[in-house]
Design a protein around this motif. Structure first.
Motif, short mmCIF file in Angstrom:
data_model
loop_
_atom_site.label_atom_id
_atom_site.label_comp_id
_atom_site.label_asym_id
_atom_site.label_seq_id
_atom_site.Cartn_x
_atom_site.Cartn_y
_atom_site.Cartn_z
N ARG A 596 -16.03 -12.24 17.04
CA ARG A 596 -15.38 -11.28 17.93
C ARG A 596 -14.90 -11.95 19.22
O ARG A 596 -13.83 -11.62 19.75
CB ARG A 596 -16.35 -10.14 18.27
CG ARG A 596 -16.72 -9.27 17.10
CD ARG A 596 -17.57 -8.10 17.58
NE ARG A 596 -18.32 -7.48 16.51
CZ ARG A 596 -19.18 -6.48 16.67
NH1 ARG A 596 -19.38 -6.00 17.89
NH2 ARG A 596 -19.83 -5.97 15.66
N TYR A 597 -15.71 -12.87 19.71
CA TYR A 597 -15.35 -13.58 20.93
C TYR A 597 -14.08 -14.42 20.72
O TYR A 597 -13.17 -14.41 21.56
CB TYR A 597 -16.51 -14.48 21.36
CG TYR A 597 -16.24 -15.32 22.58
CD1 TYR A 597 -16.03 -14.74 23.83
CD2 TYR A 597 -16.21 -16.72 22.49
CE1 TYR A 597 -15.78 -15.52 24.95
CE2 TYR A 597 -15.98 -17.50 23.61
CZ TYR A 597 -15.76 -16.90 24.84
OH TYR A 597 -15.53 -17.67 25.94
N ILE A 598 -14.01 -15.10 19.60
CA ILE A 598 -12.84 -15.91 19.31
C ILE A 598 -11.59 -15.04 19.20
O ILE A 598 -10.53 -15.36 19.74
CB ILE A 598 -13.05 -16.73 18.01
CG1 ILE A 598 -14.15 -17.78 18.22
CG2 ILE A 598 -11.75 -17.41 17.58
CD1 ILE A 598 -14.60 -18.45 16.93
N VAL A 599 -11.73 -13.92 18.48
CA VAL A 599 -10.59 -13.01 18.32
C VAL A 599 -10.15 -12.46 19.68
O VAL A 599 -8.96 -12.40 19.99
CB VAL A 599 -10.94 -11.87 17.35
CG1 VAL A 599 -9.85 -10.80 17.35
CG2 VAL A 599 -11.16 -12.41 15.94
N ALA A 600 -11.12 -12.08 20.51
CA ALA A 600 -10.80 -11.51 21.82
C ALA A 600 -10.15 -12.52 22.74
O ALA A 600 -9.21 -12.19 23.49
CB ALA A 600 -12.07 -10.94 22.47
N GLU A 601 -10.62 -13.76 22.72
CA GLU A 601 -10.10 -14.79 23.61
C GLU A 601 -8.78 -15.37 23.14
O GLU A 601 -7.96 -15.83 23.94
CB GLU A 601 -11.13 -15.91 23.77
CG GLU A 601 -12.40 -15.50 24.49
CD GLU A 601 -12.14 -15.18 25.95
OE1 GLU A 601 -11.66 -16.06 26.68
OE2 GLU A 601 -12.43 -14.02 26.35
#
Length: 659
Positions: A596-601
């Motif tokens: 999720r962090y990768i997708v968000a960033e």
């Protein structure tokens, strides 16, 4: 007219066994039931988390420890051991593997679509299911479309539609039916059939309103599990339920409180409930490992307050079974004896996982298209990394593969804690290198190049299926945490060359780096703790210059530290770090949080911030071993003077650090 339970006659059983050459052993209740008695086996799956096939999409390879298609083989086998049987599920179906994310985020659910979970489950003759907390991760509209594709009912007695609770729980406007009375026919010990009414009631953790506030706020409310049970179970008995089984997507905890997350122990104490099917905690009950020495919990027999209970692991790892010997008295059935079992789909042989069952081909075939689409999804980039992610120097310098885990944990918890009493408390993050050579061999390192990053790369960053936890500790406890972690290093004699640095008995997954503070490690001091957390040098202090916000840390200041369930639960025996310090138990795995962090960033920046280092020791050098490819990354380690020192053993390379 009542429906027959799945039943099998003894003659058919023996004929089937003779035809196949297999030895099928009847459960003692089926073998010994009298004319007025009947054996009912109720089987449970729980916490499937879209793990429908024996495949780890994160690692992009087969895995014999998971998969509903494997559990389905157990379902077929254990049905043959019982005269009467029924199958239930205990929730957490829709999220937890990349297949779930693919359907929710990529393919979507249109009216009339059948979710892959339902494609598989619809083949297995489920009688009923309840909701787990992860059913809400993609929103209520998504959930409604998925449930419409099930050919079996769902129940939940403590999920309220709207924003108002009634004074009496029976007057709540519930999202689903609170319970069902299933009218079935039981075959008794003499082969005669009789009607029975089986009540099935379901529960979800009330904490979904915190965990999925963005999807649920203003739409639903929850009620305490035990409160809801006490309201509805008497009505079930009034409607003629002979027996009542609880589908409790809730774990086992004996510390009572309002709105408990893990309330199954107290649910078992509700009058009228005959058996409790548990889940949520991803543990196994009964068994020799989990829930030992809890008052009122018999982990060997599988009872809670004397009531039969079962928890069937997670991801299809086990089939849970509660066997009831029922006796008919005046047209009503009652439980006279019970047993519980959690049967695995794999076993450990020579330190490796070995499947004990094969796939059910119909389930595999039904999911072929979804499986192939998920493979394409996990192999496609979901973001970028501005720098390579590698762990070749993770044990000797601040490391990008550990840094990104800490960043993701902090990002996740910061959002969750912002509406809690801990919103203004400093947030730190602890993470350790998992793939750092050792017994895994010279190739056992994280190595993801800069550029595109796919979901399957996350297994390279985070090897274990841990879940996120937050603990509240003091500055003094932060220091002791780091003192324990620094035990991975041997004591170094100043002025001496090429001394071995790493204590190979200390596992790398216990070498926590804590981000949000800065510190240095004095290798000339002996370790305070050994690898098992025992104090061996009480007066030693390796952690120097421990700073927070560029000032010496205040030993009394309170901090929240993001970590995982293993560490927060006492794993590694870190001083004073245990369940008593936990303030938040996340429903999400660390892997999912990283994705999720990768997708968000979009583009992540995992460059190590060098928040820790070794205290200089003049004219002193140490040596350590790492993977041969470490040579490609020496120039990126800015905080150390590192040089090659020859070949190590078994394919490792040796390097020297000039302290």
């Amino acid at each position: 007219m009542s429906e027959p339970l799945r039943s099998i006659s003894r003659r058919a059983l023996l004929q089937g066994a003779a035809a196949t050459g297999a030895l099928i052993v009847l459960h003692p209740f089926s073998a010994s039931a009298a004319a007025n008695q009947a054996h009912l086996r109720i089987m449970e799956t729980t916490d499937i988390h879209v793990n429908l096939l024996p495949y780890d999409y994160y690692a992009d390879k087969a895995n014999d420890t998971l998969g509903l298609s494997r559990t389905a083989s157990l379902i077929e086998a254990v049905r043959k051991e019982a005269a009467n049987s029924m199958l239930i599920d205990n929730g957490d179906l829709l999220q937890g593997s990349p297949m779930g994310d693919y359907v929710a985020y990529e393919r979507g659910m249109k009216e009339g679509d059948v979710h892959p979970v339902m494609k598989g489950m619809n083949l297995l003759d489920y009688a009923c299911s309840t909701l787990g907390n992860h059913e809400f991760n993609y929103g209520l509209s998504f959930l409604d479309k998925v449930l419409a594709g099930a050919n079996f009912p769902f129940v939940c007695a403590n999920l309220i539609r709207g924003t108002e609770k009634a004074a009496n729980p029976r007057d709540d406007k519930l999202y689903l039916k609170p319970y069902l009375i299933l009218e079935k026919r039981l075959k008794d010990g003499a082969g005669a059939e009789h009607p029975i009414k089986i009540g099935v009631i379901g529960f979800v953790p009330p904490q979904i309103l915190v965990w999925d506030a963005k999807n649920l706020a203003g739409n639903v409310l929850t009620r305490d599990i035990v409160e809801a049970a006490r309201a509805w179970v008497p009505q079930m008995k009034e409607e003629g339920a002979d027996i009542v089984i609880a589908l409790s997507h809730s774990g086992i905890d004996i510390k009572q409180a309002d709105m408990m997350e893990n309330a199954s122990y107290f649910l078992a104490g509700v009058e009228g409930i005959d058996a409790v099917f548990t889940g949520h905690q991803h543990l196994v009950f009964p068994g020799k490992k989990d829930f030992q020495q809890l008052a009122g919990v018999d982990a060997e027999k599988g009872t809670l307050q004397g009531k039969p209970a079962v928890m069937a692991g997670f991801w299809g790892s086990h089939m849970g079974m509660i066997d009831l010997l029922l006796e008919r008295d005046g047209g009503k059935w009652r439980v006279v004896s019970a047993t519980s079992e959690a049967r695995p789909i794999f076993e450990r042989v020579d330190n490796k996982n070995k499947a004990v069952v094969e796939d059910v081909r119909s389930v595999v075939d039904a999911l072929k298209v979804d499986h192939e689409a998920t493979l394409a999804y996990v192999r496609r980039p979901v973001g970028k990394t501005s720098a390579p992610l590698y762990s070749y120097f993770a044990l000797v310098a601040d490391d990008p593969s550990v840094q990104i885990v800490s960043q993701a944990q902090s990002w996740y918890l910061k959002d969750i804690l912002k509406s809690t009493q801990w919103k203004d408390m400093p947030l730190l993050s602890a993470a350790a290198p998992f793939k750092a050579g050792g017994r895994g061999g010279a190739d056992y390192y994280t190595d993801v190049p800069a550029g595109d990053i796919a979901i399957k790369n996350v297994a390279d960053l985070y090897f274990y299926p841990n879940t996120v936890r937050a603990v509240e500790i003091t500055g003094a406890q932060v220091k002791e945490w780091l003192e324990m972690s620094s035990g991975i290093f041997r004591q170094i004699e100043p002025g001496k060359a090429d001394q071995p640095l790493i204590n190979t008995d200390f596992p790398s997954y216990n070498f926590d780096v804590i981000d949000g503070v800065t510190y240095r490690i004095d290798l000339s001091q002996p370790p305070k703790y050994d690898a098992k957390g025992n104090v061996i040098n009480a007066g030693s202090s390796r952690i120097k210059d421990l700073m927070f916000n560029d000032k010496p840390i205040d030993p009394a200041q309170k901090f929240v530290v993001a970590t995982n369930n293993y560490r927060a639960g006492g794993g590694g025996n870190f001083p004073e770090i245990n369940e008593s310090k936990v303030i938040y138990e996340a429903p999400d795995t660390n892997r999912d949080v990283i994705v999720r962090y990768i997708v968000a960033e979009g583009t992540i920046n995992p460059s190590a911030d060098a928040n820790w280092s070794f205290l200089p020791l003049p004219e002193t050098s140490v040596v350590f071993e790492t993977g041969a490819k470490a040579r490609d990354f020496i120039s990126q380690v800015k905080t150390l003077k590192i040089e090659p020192a020859g070949e190590g053993e078994n394919g490792f390379a040796k390097y020297r650090i000039l302290l």
